[in-house]
Scaffold this active site. Structure first.
Site, PDB file in Angstrom:
ATOM      1  N   ASP A  77       0.762  -0.908  -0.115  1.00 22.01           N
ATOM      2  CA  ASP A  77      -0.170  -0.103   0.049  1.00 22.01           C
ATOM      3  C   ASP A  77       1.137   0.646   0.233  1.00 22.01           C
ATOM      4  OD1 ASP A  77      -2.319  -1.352   0.336  1.00 22.01           O
ATOM      5  OD2 ASP A  77      -2.753  -1.457   2.442  1.00 22.01           O
ATOM      6  N   GLY A  78       1.996   0.913   0.617  1.00 19.44           N
ATOM      7  CA  GLY A  78       3.022   2.490   1.369  1.00 19.44           C
ATOM      8  C   GLY A  78       3.208   2.996  -0.279  1.00 19.44           C
ATOM      9  N   ASN A 150      -4.526   9.024   2.210  1.00 21.45           N
ATOM     10  CA  ASN A 150      -4.936   7.836   3.489  1.00 21.45           C
ATOM     11  C   ASN A 150      -5.497   8.863   4.451  1.00 21.45           C
ATOM     12  OD1 ASN A 150      -4.902   5.542   2.925  1.00 21.45           O
ATOM     13  ND2 ASN A 150      -2.876   4.334   3.942  1.00 21.45           N
ATOM     14  N   TYR A 193      -3.551   4.273  10.595  1.00 16.16           N
ATOM     15  CA  TYR A 193      -3.035   4.361  11.202  1.00 16.16           C
ATOM     16  C   TYR A 193      -4.216   5.267  12.530  1.00 16.16           C
ATOM     17  CZ  TYR A 193       0.255   7.325  13.975  1.00 16.16           C
ATOM     18  OH  TYR A 193       1.024   8.379  15.240  1.00 16.16           O
ATOM     19  N   LEU A 195      -7.148   3.681  12.571  1.00 18.02           N
ATOM     20  CA  LEU A 195      -7.723   2.157  12.933  1.00 18.02           C
ATOM     21  C   LEU A 195      -6.705   1.707  14.839  1.00 18.02           C
ATOM     22  CD1 LEU A 195      -9.523   0.420  13.344  1.00 18.02           C
ATOM     23  CD2 LEU A 195      -8.790  -0.717  11.298  1.00 18.02           C
ATOM     24  N   SER A 196      -5.034   2.115  14.542  1.00 18.47           N
ATOM     25  CA  SER A 196      -4.702   2.009  15.465  1.00 18.47           C
ATOM     26  C   SER A 196      -4.797   2.619  16.140  1.00 18.47           C
ATOM     27  CB  SER A 196      -2.787   1.747  14.637  1.00 18.47           C
ATOM     28  OG  SER A 196      -2.524   2.901  14.323  1.00 18.47           O
TER      29      SER A 196
END
Length: 295
Positions: A77-78, A150, A193, A195-196
């Site tokens: 994804d990056g 994102n 990020y 969600l984490s």
């Protein structure tokens, strides 16, 4: 009438020497269809150094200097996010081939390359349009690309004390976050990020953004979901008198006098999806979402 040749621009991950061999499979598929292919210079040089010289007739381009009908991202994804930043507002649809680990955006695995390319030629695919966040600054200008597919994260530097982030939405003061940072996430980035840090999962296409604090000092702070039409203004106070702003992981240092305005970008990113791909199935498959571990 002879059909027009399709043009492809290829971006790749330069940190996966073993997995990058799948580029040869991709190039063979495209060569068989007499496609016009160009490869980003950094990825092209990486392949050449690894003695995986691309086929003859493949062109090289720098950054976003390309013309294409489709962009192909080979990596995780990056790599997809970097490709999206290079596409910018040109609306070229992006296909993500996953040679990384999780792969939410890059969801075609290397074994499916031939089928995926055939689907592009046959028109057997769908296109998801994804919202993008644009960052404007008053004070020091951003050095890099100012949009994020994102998320945008405002963060303390290194081991500095927590920062104070003053938030205004559409001219109305919301609150001052005492935290290690604040994340503004699109639906696309809600499973990253944000969600984490306890942020919500947001289904793509819902036209909202989420604000999620990073390690807030108060237990009363909870994520906020706002319309993507909102204008979010941020000012930061820090003992070190500076802070980090990270757009899809690309971070820059800014002085605390910098005022940030975050809003929806004037364009969307087009993500190619295979016919039959379902978001909630992807959640269950990639993240074990909703799985009962009690046995």
């Amino acid at each position: 009438m002879t059909p027009r040749k399709l043009r492809f621009a290829v971006f790749g991950n330069v940190y996966q020497p073993r997995k990058s061999v799948s580029i040869q499979k991709l190039l063979a598929c495209l060569a068989a269809r007499e496609a016009e292919v160009c490869i980003e210079r950094e990825f092209h040089d990486f392949l050449a150094d690894g003695q995986q010289q691309p086929a003859e007739g493949v062109h090289v381009f720098d950054g976003g200097d390309f013309e294409a009908d489709f962009v192909i991202s080979m990596g995780g994804d990056g790599t997809f996010l970097r490709a999206a930043s290079m596409v910018g507002g040109r609306q070229v649809p992006i296909l993500g081939i996953n040679t990384g680990r999780l792969g939410f955006l890059a969801d075609v695995n290397a074994q499916e390359i031939e089928h995926a390319i055939s689907a592009l030629y046959d028109g057997d695919y769908t296109v998801d349009t994804r919202s993008v966040i644009r960052v404007e600054t008053e004070g020091k200008a951003l050095q890099g690309y100012n949009c994020a597919l994102n998320d945008v994260a405002i963060l303390k530097r290194d081991n500095a004390s927590m920062i104070s982030i003053h938030v205004t939405i559409n001219g109305d003061y919301v609150t001052t976050y005492q935290a290690d940072g604040l994340i503004m996430s699109t639906p696309t980035g809600s499973t990253a990020y944000s969600l984490s840090n306890g942020g919500p999962i947001i289904v793509p296409g819902t036209h909202v953004f989420a604000l999620t604090a990073v390690a807030p000092h108060s237990l009363n702070v909870r994520p906020i979901v706002v319309s993507e039409e909102s204008k979010i203004t941020l000012t930061v106070e820090s003992r070190t008198h500076n802070f980090l702003v990270a757009l899809d992981g690309r971070s820059e240092n800014l002085p605390e006098s910098t005022r940030l305005t975050l809003r929806k970008a004037p364009y969307r990113v087009n993500v190619i999806k295979r016919v039959g791909t379902r978001y909630f199935h992807t959640l269950r498959e990639k993240m074990m979402w909703g799985a009962d571990s009690r046995g």
